[in-house]
Design a protein around this motif. Sequence first.
Motif, PDB file in Angstrom:
ATOM      1  N   ARG A  37     -39.935  65.323  11.515  1.00 49.15           N
ATOM      2  CA  ARG A  37     -41.407  65.394  11.568  1.00 49.15           C
ATOM      3  C   ARG A  37     -42.022  64.440  10.551  1.00 49.15           C
ATOM      4  NH1 ARG A  37     -43.243  70.097  14.568  1.00 49.15           N
ATOM      5  NH2 ARG A  37     -41.384  71.290  15.112  1.00 49.15           N
ATOM      6  N   ILE A  38     -43.028  63.755  11.032  1.00 50.01           N
ATOM      7  CA  ILE A  38     -43.749  62.835  10.147  1.00 50.01           C
ATOM      8  C   ILE A  38     -45.057  63.508   9.755  1.00 50.01           C
ATOM      9  CG2 ILE A  38     -44.923  60.591  10.037  1.00 50.01           C
ATOM     10  CD1 ILE A  38     -42.527  59.848  12.119  1.00 50.01           C
ATOM     11  N   ILE A  39     -45.188  63.763   8.465  1.00 47.64           N
ATOM     12  CA  ILE A  39     -46.378  64.453   7.974  1.00 47.64           C
ATOM     13  C   ILE A  39     -47.326  63.416   7.389  1.00 47.64           C
ATOM     14  CG2 ILE A  39     -47.183  66.345   6.477  1.00 47.64           C
ATOM     15  CD1 ILE A  39     -44.980  67.235   8.501  1.00 47.64           C
ATOM     16  N   ASP A  40     -48.408  63.181   8.087  1.00 51.28           N
ATOM     17  CA  ASP A  40     -49.424  62.248   7.569  1.00 51.28           C
ATOM     18  C   ASP A  40     -50.791  62.736   8.017  1.00 51.28           C
ATOM     19  OD1 ASP A  40     -49.448  61.625  10.258  1.00 51.28           O
ATOM     20  OD2 ASP A  40     -48.681  59.594  10.029  1.00 51.28           O
ATOM     21  N   THR A  41     -51.812  61.929   7.779  1.00 50.39           N
ATOM     22  CA  THR A  41     -53.175  62.407   8.083  1.00 50.39           C
ATOM     23  C   THR A  41     -53.408  62.507   9.599  1.00 50.39           C
ATOM     24  OG1 THR A  41     -53.936  60.146   7.782  1.00 50.39           O
ATOM     25  CG2 THR A  41     -54.240  61.642   5.933  1.00 50.39           C
ATOM     26  N   VAL A  42     -52.644  61.738  10.384  1.00 49.92           N
ATOM     27  CA  VAL A  42     -52.782  61.833  11.850  1.00 49.92           C
ATOM     28  C   VAL A  42     -52.204  63.175  12.323  1.00 49.92           C
ATOM     29  CG1 VAL A  42     -52.086  60.798  14.053  1.00 49.92           C
ATOM     30  CG2 VAL A  42     -52.648  59.332  12.101  1.00 49.92           C
ATOM     31  N   PHE A  43     -51.012  63.497  11.801  1.00 52.18           N
ATOM     32  CA  PHE A  43     -50.391  64.787  12.119  1.00 52.18           C
ATOM     33  C   PHE A  43     -51.341  65.927  11.711  1.00 52.18           C
ATOM     34  CE2 PHE A  43     -48.189  68.385  10.146  1.00 52.18           C
ATOM     35  CZ  PHE A  43     -47.455  68.893  11.208  1.00 52.18           C
ATOM     36  N   GLN A  44     -51.910  65.776  10.524  1.00 56.14           N
ATOM     37  CA  GLN A  44     -52.798  66.831  10.006  1.00 56.14           C
ATOM     38  C   GLN A  44     -54.016  67.043  10.913  1.00 56.14           C
ATOM     39  OE1 GLN A  44     -53.982  67.653   5.671  1.00 56.14           O
ATOM     40  NE2 GLN A  44     -55.454  66.133   6.324  1.00 56.14           N
ATOM     41  N   ALA A  45     -54.616  65.916  11.374  1.00 60.89           N
ATOM     42  CA  ALA A  45     -55.805  66.019  12.227  1.00 60.89           C
ATOM     43  C   ALA A  45     -55.479  66.808  13.500  1.00 60.89           C
ATOM     44  CB  ALA A  45     -56.322  64.632  12.565  1.00 60.89           C
ATOM     45  N   ALA A  46     -54.271  66.539  14.064  1.00 65.85           N
ATOM     46  CA  ALA A  46     -53.879  67.248  15.286  1.00 65.85           C
ATOM     47  C   ALA A  46     -53.580  68.714  14.973  1.00 65.85           C
ATOM     48  CB  ALA A  46     -52.655  66.571  15.897  1.00 65.85           C
ATOM     49  N   LEU A  47     -52.928  68.943  13.841  1.00 63.61           N
ATOM     50  CA  LEU A  47     -52.548  70.310  13.460  1.00 63.61           C
ATOM     51  C   LEU A  47     -53.773  71.178  13.212  1.00 63.61           C
ATOM     52  CD1 LEU A  47     -50.162  72.220  12.373  1.00 63.61           C
ATOM     53  CD2 LEU A  47     -50.866  71.408  10.111  1.00 63.61           C
ATOM     54  N   LEU A  48     -54.704  70.644  12.428  1.00 63.95           N
ATOM     55  CA  LEU A  48     -55.868  71.449  12.034  1.00 63.95           C
ATOM     56  C   LEU A  48     -57.046  71.267  12.992  1.00 63.95           C
ATOM     57  CD1 LEU A  48     -55.771  70.737   8.169  1.00 63.95           C
ATOM     58  CD2 LEU A  48     -54.674  72.610   9.391  1.00 63.95           C
ATOM     59  N   GLN A  49     -56.820  70.434  14.020  1.00 57.50           N
ATOM     60  CA  GLN A  49     -57.857  70.146  15.025  1.00 57.50           C
ATOM     61  C   GLN A  49     -59.178  69.757  14.368  1.00 57.50           C
ATOM     62  OE1 GLN A  49     -57.748  73.518  17.750  1.00 57.50           O
ATOM     63  NE2 GLN A  49     -56.095  72.500  18.818  1.00 57.50           N
ATOM     64  N   GLU A  50     -59.089  68.714  13.586  1.00 54.65           N
ATOM     65  CA  GLU A  50     -60.292  68.203  12.926  1.00 54.65           C
ATOM     66  C   GLU A  50     -60.191  66.689  12.822  1.00 54.65           C
ATOM     67  OE1 GLU A  50     -59.877  70.336   9.171  1.00 54.65           O
ATOM     68  OE2 GLU A  50     -58.786  68.632   8.349  1.00 54.65           O
ATOM     69  N   GLU A  51     -61.244  66.066  12.355  1.00 51.50           N
ATOM     70  CA  GLU A  51     -61.272  64.611  12.174  1.00 51.50           C
ATOM     71  C   GLU A  51     -60.195  64.200  11.168  1.00 51.50           C
ATOM     72  OE1 GLU A  51     -64.307  62.078  12.816  1.00 51.50           O
ATOM     73  OE2 GLU A  51     -63.901  63.280  14.630  1.00 51.50           O
ATOM     74  N   GLU A  52     -59.669  62.990  11.311  1.00 57.55           N
ATOM     75  CA  GLU A  52     -58.661  62.526  10.351  1.00 57.55           C
ATOM     76  C   GLU A  52     -59.323  62.356   8.977  1.00 57.55           C
ATOM     77  OE1 GLU A  52     -56.540  59.017  11.620  1.00 57.55           O
ATOM     78  OE2 GLU A  52     -55.550  58.872   9.660  1.00 57.55           O
ATOM     79  N   SER A  53     -58.692  62.929   7.956  1.00 61.78           N
ATOM     80  CA  SER A  53     -59.279  62.788   6.620  1.00 61.78           C
ATOM     81  C   SER A  53     -58.320  61.987   5.744  1.00 61.78           C
ATOM     82  CB  SER A  53     -59.539  64.157   6.008  1.00 61.78           C
ATOM     83  OG  SER A  53     -58.335  64.702   5.539  1.00 61.78           O
ATOM     84  N   ARG A  54     -58.746  61.666   4.547  1.00 58.04           N
ATOM     85  CA  ARG A  54     -57.908  60.808   3.697  1.00 58.04           C
ATOM     86  C   ARG A  54     -56.903  61.608   2.882  1.00 58.04           C
ATOM     87  NH1 ARG A  54     -62.163  57.515   0.565  1.00 58.04           N
ATOM     88  NH2 ARG A  54     -60.364  56.838  -0.641  1.00 58.04           N
ATOM     89  N   ASN A  55     -57.119  62.922   2.775  1.00 63.81           N
ATOM     90  CA  ASN A  55     -56.222  63.746   1.955  1.00 63.81           C
ATOM     91  C   ASN A  55     -55.297  64.587   2.816  1.00 63.81           C
ATOM     92  OD1 ASN A  55     -57.409  62.929  -0.432  1.00 63.81           O
ATOM     93  ND2 ASN A  55     -59.036  64.450  -0.238  1.00 63.81           N
ATOM     94  N   LEU A  56     -54.146  64.894   2.235  1.00 62.06           N
ATOM     95  CA  LEU A  56     -53.266  65.875   2.885  1.00 62.06           C
ATOM     96  C   LEU A  56     -53.529  67.221   2.226  1.00 62.06           C
ATOM     97  CD1 LEU A  56     -49.928  63.875   3.247  1.00 62.06           C
ATOM     98  CD2 LEU A  56     -51.366  64.733   5.104  1.00 62.06           C
ATOM     99  N   LYS A  57     -53.870  68.199   3.057  1.00 61.03           N
ATOM    100  CA  LYS A  57     -54.349  69.469   2.531  1.00 61.03           C
ATOM    101  C   LYS A  57     -53.218  70.485   2.382  1.00 61.03           C
ATOM    102  CE  LYS A  57     -58.692  68.533   4.812  1.00 61.03           C
ATOM    103  NZ  LYS A  57     -59.633  68.896   5.854  1.00 61.03           N
TER     104      LYS A  57
END
Length: 351
Positions: free
Chosen positions: A107-127
């Motif tokens: 699994r590649i964890i980056d801001t694109v993955f995060q946006a899909a996971l959290l169903q939100e706009e791509e942000s600059r931070n990993l939460k």
Amino acid sequence: MALSKIIGHDKIIARLNALLTSERVPPALLFAGPEGVGKFLAAKEFARTLTCLHKPPEEPASEENLFSSLSGPVLQPSTLSLQPSIEACGRCASCMQIDSGAHPDVRIIDTVFQAALLQEEESRNLKVDTIRELCRYANQTSILSARKVFIIRDAEAMVPQAQNALLKTLEEPPPGTVLILTVSRKNALLSTIMSRCYTLDFTALPRTALERLLEAQGITLDEAAALSLLSQGSLKKAADLLKLSDRLKGAPPLDGMGAFKMSASLPKDTHRARHEVGILLDLLLAEARNRWAASPTDSKKPLSALVTKLLALRRMTAQNVSYALILETALLESEKLGILPKNIIKTGDSQ
Ligand SMILES: [Zn+2]
């Protein structure tokens, strides 16, 4: 693509191979180094090798037969790089799924993955929620391969709370789990993260390596040479420059109005605008310095003054100053000495 085909980082690839052949892959690795030099590609190829289903049969090397004279001649750590490399086959289901991005255990964890996971706009931070999800995956059994690999891309994007959430998994990784963090600003990571990782320091790509990579992308020899000169060993920077150079070819003449139009066409997103202004200033600076070096002593003065002004403007990009204004000033000041950004990439190597 295989690990051995990665260009410009021979020592690191040898080190990774030594870890693979000795069967002592650390559970947490940190690939640190400048942006755009191939850290992520190396992480992906290392993950491919770790999860490939068709590895040739091999005898796991124990501590004794690596370092002790009991099993033959003493092997010093430096000779590890001479051992045969283990390559991913590139054809099995695991290797193929890494390319399609659908591998259940990589699994590649980056801001694109995060946006899909959290169903939100791509942000600059990993939460923190994203890292908690990673830790949850890490505790699940692997599906296809013997190992699970997580690549946290640009790990400096993790907010401190997210970094803290990762600590336990880094300290006691579930069996068969390998975490690879890629990072271009190590100082953005907590010392507790750094101390739990095996660090490999990537350096800027050598100029010849960068030229080879650019030529392989179909860029002409001259342009590849000029780009590699300007991009300080970063393939990403070279790609940014190329994109910008294409845009500049169609730009209006740089009288006052042209500079204004160019600054008005900056991306609306502040982060992207800052990035673009930074690249343009780097281009102008590189050209001003080249001309300074090639000028006779009595005509260096205006060029040194321009370099000083451009450096001051470059520093301002980190402050709360209008990017459009910075760019306009830089373009107009450079133009007074005949320096036009649209000509730089073509002529960058002619000095
Ligand atoms: Zn394979």
